[in-house]
Design an enzyme around this catalytic site. Structure first.
Site, PDB file in Angstrom:
ATOM      1  N   CYS A 188       0.801  -1.231   0.000  1.00 37.64           N
ATOM      2  CA  CYS A 188       0.000   0.000   0.000  1.00 37.64           C
ATOM      3  C   CYS A 188       0.834   1.281   0.000  1.00 37.64           C
ATOM      4  O   CYS A 188       0.393   2.286  -0.566  1.00 37.64           O
ATOM      5  CB  CYS A 188      -0.981  -0.008   1.175  1.00 37.64           C
ATOM      6  SG  CYS A 188      -2.271  -1.273   1.005  1.00 37.64           S
ATOM      7  N   HIS A 222      -3.163   6.912   4.331  1.00 40.14           N
ATOM      8  CA  HIS A 222      -3.669   5.774   3.562  1.00 40.14           C
ATOM      9  C   HIS A 222      -5.047   5.398   4.092  1.00 40.14           C
ATOM     10  O   HIS A 222      -5.268   5.325   5.302  1.00 40.14           O
ATOM     11  CB  HIS A 222      -2.702   4.601   3.703  1.00 40.14           C
ATOM     12  CG  HIS A 222      -3.205   3.319   3.151  1.00 40.14           C
ATOM     13  ND1 HIS A 222      -3.794   3.213   1.907  1.00 40.14           N
ATOM     14  CD2 HIS A 222      -3.217   2.060   3.677  1.00 40.14           C
ATOM     15  CE1 HIS A 222      -4.129   1.956   1.687  1.00 40.14           C
ATOM     16  NE2 HIS A 222      -3.793   1.242   2.751  1.00 40.14           N
ATOM     17  N   ASN A 227     -10.560   0.740   0.431  1.00 40.57           N
ATOM     18  CA  ASN A 227      -9.099   0.689   0.360  1.00 40.57           C
ATOM     19  C   ASN A 227      -8.686   0.384  -1.076  1.00 40.57           C
ATOM     20  O   ASN A 227      -8.809  -0.744  -1.539  1.00 40.57           O
ATOM     21  CB  ASN A 227      -8.578  -0.385   1.317  1.00 40.57           C
ATOM     22  CG  ASN A 227      -7.061  -0.482   1.328  1.00 40.57           C
ATOM     23  OD1 ASN A 227      -6.380   0.158   0.546  1.00 40.57           O
ATOM     24  ND2 ASN A 227      -6.534  -1.307   2.220  1.00 40.57           N
TER      25      ASN A 227
END
Length: 335
Positions: free
Chosen positions: A116, A256, A286
């Protein structure tokens, strides 16, 4: 010679039109809206349903958005760095496909994969290309078709992921704006806690791996959550201390978008009021490496020249880090 900085001078993004709501998931697995909202804070996520289109399609659309809204000539780009954990193929690189399709010519291009946080890794790599003095414009794209690797029989992971892409243009400048500093970390202790178990050289695809559903995302949520909170918070504190930044100096925190509870913890640790935190996880879920540039795109019209941004992310490996950026333009002037 004056110091060369790498400024973000344009942003773009693309999100597929199709939406999967929590009510939709309730029809697939044993879950409900309250359970999902309480644990991760996601209401809906986007999906690229066309099985013949991969992450490259999303990246192309995001780059075209940047070019169109900012009046950028694709031929002016010197290089392309593509952040992704869901590449079209093992090879060729997705970056080479995208560079060709968006009309950049025979520029250098390559994929990066660091879970990520790949976008913030790619941002620092791109900034160093600019700082070298050899390149003037680097396009950094983060693109993910995470739903291709999401197991819609697994109630623990299927509510989490969505598809999307975001991008930024880095340009050389002598002004005191741009990517000012980055702290990037990794530690392989988390390898087994967040992983796609099969499909790589360590565990090639077989009938057994398919039957065992090892080609989907596997996550031990509680372990990942604890590490994410600690490491994202620590990296933010680290970059603030290195650059003598107080919470009052920070205009925006760009975390994030993995879990709303993680975002809350980061804001509290940094001492930043919640209205300074970019949050869109409720609508997009996400999107892995693409969450941060999608936030920049969505908040672009609120960003002003000189704004101080701290971006932070965490992912598989484990990998994590933070980037300190001074914004280079007034977003309100962009169409």
């Amino acid at each position: 010679m004056n110091k060369i900085n790498a400024a973000i001078t344009a942003v773009g993004a693309y999100l597929p039109e199709d939406v999967i709501t929590n009510d939709d998931l309730e029809k697939m697995v044993d879950t409900n809206d309250e359970w999902i909202m309480t644990r991760v804070g996601i209401k809906e996520r986007r999906i690229l349903r066309d099985k013949n289109k991969g992450a490259s399609y999303l990246a192309i659309r995001a780059a075209q958005d940047l070019f169109d809204r900012h009046g950028i000539d694709p031929k002016s780009i010197d290089g392309l760095i593509l952040a992704t954990n869901s590449s079209d193929y093992h090879f060729p690189s997705t970056a080479s496909i995208v560079a060709h399709e968006i009309g950049c010519g025979d520029i250098f291009s390559f994929d990066m994969q660091a879970a990520c946080p790949t976008f913030i890794y790619a941002l620092e790599v791109g900034a160093n290309f600019i700082r070298s003095g050899r390149y003037s414009k680097i396009l950094v794209i983060a693109t993910e078709k995470m739903t291709a690797f999401t197991d819609y029989t697994d109630r623990a992971t299927c509510p989490l992921f969505g598809d999307g892409a975001g991008c930024v243009l880095l340009e050389a400048t002598e002004e005191e704006v741009g990517v000012m500093d980055a702290v990037l970390h990794s530690n392989g202790i988390g390898k087994d806690h967040l992983i796609m178990k099969a499909g790589g050289s360590a565990c090639p695809a077989t009938h057994e791996t398919v039957d065992n559903r090892w080609h989907y995302v596997y996550q031990e949520g509680q372990v990942v959550f604890k590490h994410a909170v600690v490491d994202m918070c620590n990296s933010c504190v680290e970059i603030m201390e290195r650059n003598n930044l107080s919470h009052d100096d920070i205009t925006w925190v760009v975390p994030h978008q993995a879990n709303l509870r993680i975002i809350d913890a980061v804001a509290r640790r940094m001492g930043v009021p919640y209205e300074k935190v970019m949050v869109n996880i409720e609508r997009y879920g996400n999107t892995s490496s693409a969450t941060i540039p999608i936030c920049l795109w969505e908040w672009e019209h609120k960003l002003k020249k000189g704004d101080v941004l701290v971006m932070t992310s965490f992912g598989a490996g484990f990998t994590w880090g933070a980037v300190y950026v001074k914004w280079a333009y007034d977003g309100s002037t962009v169409r």
